[in-house]
Each structure stands twice: as C-alpha cells, then as structure tokens.
Motif scaffolding. Sequence first.
Motif, PDB file in Angstrom:
ATOM      1  N   TYR A   1      38.372  51.715  32.389  1.00  0.00           N
ATOM      2  CA  TYR A   1      38.628  52.052  33.787  1.00  0.00           C
ATOM      3  C   TYR A   1      37.662  53.146  34.206  1.00  0.00           C
ATOM      4  O   TYR A   1      37.360  54.048  33.428  1.00  0.00           O
ATOM      5  CB  TYR A   1      40.063  52.563  33.970  1.00  0.00           C
TER       6      TYR A   1
ATOM      7  N   MET B   1      38.176  48.152  36.828  1.00  0.00           N
ATOM      8  CA  MET B   1      38.348  47.903  35.407  1.00  0.00           C
ATOM      9  C   MET B   1      37.291  46.901  34.980  1.00  0.00           C
ATOM     10  O   MET B   1      37.058  45.909  35.669  1.00  0.00           O
ATOM     11  CB  MET B   1      39.730  47.327  35.101  1.00  0.00           C
TER      12      MET B   1
ATOM     13  N   ARG C   1      37.854  43.681  37.927  1.00  0.00           N
ATOM     14  CA  ARG C   1      38.727  43.762  39.098  1.00  0.00           C
ATOM     15  C   ARG C   1      38.725  45.168  39.656  1.00  0.00           C
ATOM     16  O   ARG C   1      38.411  46.131  38.962  1.00  0.00           O
ATOM     17  CB  ARG C   1      40.149  43.333  38.779  1.00  0.00           C
TER      18      ARG C   1
ATOM     19  N   VAL D   1      40.932  48.150  40.946  1.00  0.00           N
ATOM     20  CA  VAL D   1      42.283  48.639  40.713  1.00  0.00           C
ATOM     21  C   VAL D   1      42.800  49.234  42.016  1.00  0.00           C
ATOM     22  O   VAL D   1      42.194  50.145  42.573  1.00  0.00           O
ATOM     23  CB  VAL D   1      42.307  49.690  39.587  1.00  0.00           C
TER      24      VAL D   1
END
Length: 122
Positions: A43, A37, A75, A77
Amino acid sequence: MLAVLAVLIFFMFRNSRKRQAEAQQLQSKVQPGARVMTNFGVYGTIVSIDEEENQVQLEVAPGTVLTVHRQTVARVVEPAVSDDEAGAHEAIEGEPEFGERDEAHTTETPGDTTPDTKKSDD
C-alpha cells in the motif's frame, strides 16, 4: 453447433470489453495523491507518475519512495468509513463485546466444577 460457437464468441468479446473498461476506469483514478495497492500487496500513496516510462513513484512510508511499473497498481483504496457513519456497525445494547463471556446464557450450574471431557477406554 454454430449457434453455440456464436454465443461463445459473443461472450468472449463482451468480457474483454468489460475488462478494458475496468482498466480504463482504474487508470483514470490513478493520480498523484491517491492511496493505492499494488499487485504484490504494498500500500502506498502516489507521489508522481511518469507517462513516458510507465512508472509510478509510491510513498509507502514517510521518506520511503518506491518506483514501480504503472500496471502493478491493482486498485485505488477508498477511504475508510468514519466512526460517525459506522452507526450501523455498533454493538447492540446489552450484547457482550467480542471475547466477553455472557453470564446470562451459560448452561453451567454454579456448583458444577467437573470438566466436560470424555475419558478414553484405554
């Protein structure tokens, strides 16, 4: 005063080292094929990474590839828990599902059809 200043400086260095360690850990997880993300909420799956230009190719939809700066990856996922592993989240036997009415715990009497509204004095 000096002791308080020393403690403040200690915590500042400690927090900066912790942030650097977290950034290094994130960068080690950023590899082609990882689902990530970005900082702006998109995403996607990493297709390729250009180390020289600090660019990442993200596939956000089949055939749609975005080029973003490597630092925008916020980050990695993690895959969602499968239904077999989610046994702890199943509904309890006899409990109503979300949105269903539980007839056993209603307080209305069958003959009571008056609405529960308060009339104003106007």
